[in-house]
Design an enzyme around this catalytic site. Structure first.
Site, mmCIF file in Angstrom:
data_model
loop_
_atom_site.group_PDB
_atom_site.id
_atom_site.type_symbol
_atom_site.label_atom_id
_atom_site.label_comp_id
_atom_site.label_asym_id
_atom_site.label_seq_id
_atom_site.Cartn_x
_atom_site.Cartn_y
_atom_site.Cartn_z
ATOM 1 N N GLN A 1 4.401 -10.273 -8.153
ATOM 2 C CA GLN A 1 3.216 -10.796 -7.472
ATOM 3 C C GLN A 1 1.930 -10.378 -8.173
ATOM 4 O O GLN A 1 0.862 -10.332 -7.545
ATOM 5 C CB GLN A 1 3.193 -10.329 -6.011
ATOM 6 N N LYS B 264 6.373 -3.279 2.799
ATOM 7 C CA LYS B 264 5.787 -2.231 1.951
ATOM 8 C C LYS B 264 4.737 -1.403 2.690
ATOM 9 O O LYS B 264 4.628 -0.190 2.477
ATOM 10 C CB LYS B 264 5.175 -2.843 0.698
ATOM 11 N N THR B 265 3.950 -2.043 3.562
ATOM 12 C CA THR B 265 2.921 -1.297 4.289
ATOM 13 C C THR B 265 3.555 -0.262 5.205
ATOM 14 O O THR B 265 3.078 0.869 5.328
ATOM 15 C CB THR B 265 2.033 -2.258 5.099
ATOM 16 N N ASP C 129 -1.360 1.783 -3.458
ATOM 17 C CA ASP C 129 -0.900 0.483 -2.977
ATOM 18 C C ASP C 129 -1.255 -0.597 -3.997
ATOM 19 O O ASP C 129 -2.227 -0.462 -4.741
ATOM 20 C CB ASP C 129 -1.568 0.173 -1.635
#
Length: 768
Positions: free
Chosen positions: A275, A57-58, A244
């Site tokens: 999560q 994802k980053t 984010d």
């Protein structure tokens, strides 16, 4: 050749000229997989990127930022990029600069609080502040609240400032100021005067030209709602918003983002609903679940290809989280190796669990595995004690992440100080630590007099205390308190010579008022501190005497963490989010401990689903192997308690799990291969009374009754009946007082009344 204008006008992820990943103008796209590239190129309109654990994802977030800037869709000052930590913001800035081969200046990149503060300083006068306002920290907030409580004559022992501050913080997380909090929700906090304190607190902040962290967003919301022209200015300025960890946003953050995104609607939120594990601190998983409702027409991109874990670990984690109803749904997969099956190991007791983990770590290390690549993940901080003691015994280097090591925790140091003075009355360091803890009227001046007298007479502070009691040098209140304290230590010392040291520890903590101090504390940390104190008392039963236990603690404290570069990591599941290890031990998977009973009782199904997400996070930290452990008996506050395996174990797909338990763990009534029928029955645990109440509150009482009845009827009680004599390996002989499904209430001849599982006992005539 396609012009930049034509490229920008093309539909997302369908650029003219073929695959943009092969286009030399976009070299940063070449390292992305198809789904990652789609998330980067979907630049027009709202986009939700559901990024599973280990899916990159980053990389997607930073590449998307670089792409927006590189293609000229926006300049740095027209992009608002929000992170949850300053570290993440710095990493994003560096990685974008690396992709573009140049530094990027002038953009709005930072945490929610940093960006909101930047906005607020522009418009501070509109909410009664000056641009140079002060942002107070937690200590300043507590000091201010203590002053307000004192001014209102509210007992700060019954209603600690920390508890009041926590309530105010949670309301601010939800976007609520005093006039928006209902009297019913305020309840009897601060004697029913919490809203008055809240209002006075806000007024005092305004007079000080200050605000707390919650105010940064709240004041911005007030400005946006009361001055629409200012919000329109930000709409014109920010053409792209990127967020984010969207699953961790609270209500205030959600409202702030939603208002800012109503301009160009080019908002991209990256997160993972599976999560979301911070509900206890205000995070609302519903924010990510309703993204497509908040932004109609939103594109949802799922990142499911995992680059971290083996196939079996991912399949097990996916099988577990599929039991949650409140999720958008995705399934992780990998092109890597299938890997080992998950190992689930059952032990007779928690010391056996710790021994196994220590032995397994040593075995892996001998085979060449690095200690740095191994971690023990636990649900609560109190669980680390058992592992720490074992690691010290076998000389295994370790580190505790996310908090101090067990014996370095404040409440443990305090309790040990009491016990050290009982064992050695001349221990001045220990005496001085707890002389006025809890507060008993022995302030700085009294302690200074004790120190000066001890030095002048070349005696200990305890001896100095007894000497001063024969004089008039102490104030009456301090004298009375010191008399009571000295007499208490003399009494405890006498009990230490004639009684059980475990019982003595309980007496000392109770009679000193130390346990009561934390019981009356309303802060969020207090329950955990009480659990740690119980764990400390329980740990003492492994030693023959108080002196032997204190010597062991000294050796633990002396163990140097820096002996060599490699160390095993011990941490809570919450602290592990975002990390990865080759081998992960997931310890203490027992109902009541994990899922945590308090979470179930307080928030019902919502709490259960967050606990399951926490289990999912734990599993997906493992790269090569995951080992789940549980104990059938766990020592709590010095008493052995029978526990049952976590329902999460039963939710793991059978074909992916290798189960094994201590021989004879299930007595005569369980165990056909692996854990056997006894284990399968255990996995079908009924919901607690608290869980039942929570479900009823959510309008699901009928469903609960139906499911509960079905499960109870399906569980064999092993053929036992009330009045039957039975034998238990730990508690000995007893008589069954009550049968509840597979749970038995037994009056043991020596151990007293206990609740145990039917699988733990055998008929008395079959014992031996």
């Amino acid at each position: 050749m396609t012009s930049e204008a034509e490229a920008r006008a093309a539909p997302p992820h369908r650029y003219p000229g073929g695959d943009p990943g092969a286009d030399p103008r976009y070299p940063y796209l070449q390292a992305l997989n198809e789904e990652q590239r789609r998330a980067v190129l979907a630049v027009d309109g709202p986009v939700l990127v559901l990024a599973g654990a280990g899916t990159g994802k980053t990389r997607v977030l930073t590449t998307r930022l670089a792409h927006v800037l590189h293609t000229g869709r926006a300049g740095p000052g027209q992009v608002l990029a929000v992170t949850f930590t300053n570290k993440a913001a710095r990493e994003m800035k560096d990685r974008v600069a690396g992709l573009l081969h140049r530094p990027v200046e002038g953009w709005w990149l930072g945490t929610f609080h940093a960006l909101a503060a930047r906005m607020l300083r522009r418009h501070a006068e509109l909410v009664g502040l000056q641009p140079n306002f002060t942002i107070i920290d937690t200590d300043d907030r507590l000091r201010l609240l203590k002053q307000l409580l004192a001014a209102e004559d509210i007992d700060d022992k019954k209603w600690p400032a920390r508890a009041i501050g926590f309530a105010i913080e949670r309301w601010k997380d939800r976007g609520l100021l005093p006039d928006k909090v209902s009297a019913g929700e305020a309840g009897d906090l601060a004697g029913g005067r919490i809203l008055e304190i809240f209002q006075a607190y806000q007024e005092r902040l305004a007079r000080l030209n200050a605000c707390d962290f919650g105010d940064l967003l709240l004041h911005c919301l007030t400005i946006f709602q009361s001055h629409p022209e200012i919000l329109e200015d930000y709409h014109r300025q920010f053409r792209y918003l990127l967020v984010d960890e969207y699953q961790d946003t609270n209500v205030s953050q959600y409202l702030w983002l939603r208002l800012l995104a109503q301009g160009h609607r080019n908002i991209c939120c990256v997160g993972d609903d599976d999560q979301s594990i911070y509900g206890w601190r205000g995070a609302e998983v519903g924010n990510i679940l309703r993204f497509d409702q908040d932004f109609p027409g939103a594109e949802v991109v799922r990142l499911e290809r995992n680059y971290r874990s083996t196939g079996r670990i991912l399949a097990a984690a996916s099988g577990l989280i599929a039991h949650n109803e409140g999720r958008l749904g995705k399934t992780l997969w990998t092109e890597g190796e299938e890997g080992e099956r998950l190992r689930v190991r059952g032990f007779w007791d928690s010391p056996g669990e710790a021994r196994y983990v220590g032995d397994e770590i040593e075995s892996l290390h001998r085979k060449g595995e690095s200690l740095n690549g191994m971690a023990i993940l636990v649900r609560t901080g109190a669980q680390t004690q058992e592992f720490e003691s074992r690691f010290v015994d076998i000389g295994l280097p370790y580190r505790v992440i996310g908090g101090p090591r067990f014996y370095e925790r404040m409440e443990i140091r305090d309790a040990l100080a009491y016990l050290r003075v009982v064992n050695q009355p001349d221990d001045d360091l220990a005496f001085e630590r707890i002389a006025n803890k809890p507060r008993r009227g022995l302030g700085d001046s009294s302690l200074r007099l004790l120190r000066e007298t001890a030095r002048a007479q070349d005696i200990s502070m305890m001896q100095a205390a007894k000497l001063l009691l024969g004089t008039d040098e102490l104030r009456p209140q301090a004298r009375r308190s010191l008399v009571a304290l000295v007499e208490s230590f003399d009494r405890w010392r006498d009990q230490a010579e004639h009684g059980n040291h475990v019982e003595l520890a309980e007496i000392v903590l109770d009679e000193s008022g130390y346990t009561a101090m934390w019981q009356e504390d309303k802060s969020i940390e207090a329950p955990g501190r009480l659990e740690n104190l119980k764990e400390l008392v329980g740990a003492m039963s492994e030693f023959e005497s108080l002196g032997g236990f204190l010597e062991h603690v000294s050796l633990v404290m002396e163990a140097i963490q820096g002996e060599g570069d490699e160390m095993v990591t011990v941490m809570t599941l919450h602290a592990a989010k975002g990390l990865e290890f080759d081998t992960v031990f997931l310890a203490g998977w027992e109902d009541g401990l994990f899922p945590n009973q308090r979470a179930l009782d307080e928030t019902g199904l919502r709490g259960l689903e967050e606990e399951r997400r926490l289990a999912y996070v734990g599993l997906t930290r493992a790269k090569q192997r995951a080992i789940v452990t549980f104990a059938a008996n766990r020592r709590i506050a010095g008493n052995w308690t029978s526990v049952i395996p976590s329902r999460f174990i039963d939710e793991l797909p059978d074909e992916l799990v290798e189960k094994e338990s201590d021989p004879g763990l299930y007595g005569a009534h369980g165990g056909i291969g692996g854990f056997g029928d006894g284990f399968a029955a255990w996995g079908e645990t009924r919901l607690s009374p608290g869980m039942a109440r929570a479900r009823a509150r959510e309008g699901q009482a009928e469903r609960f009754i139906e499911v509960s009845a079905t499960r109870v009827d399906s569980l064999p009680a092993g053929g036992f009946s009330t009045g039957e004599r039975v034998f238990h390996q730990k508690f000995g002989y007893g008589t069954i007082a009550q049968v509840e499904g597979d749970r038995l209430s037994i009056d043991f001849d020596k151990a007293g009344d206990k609740k145990v599982m039917a699988n733990f006992v055998v008929p008395a005539d079959q014992a031996g």
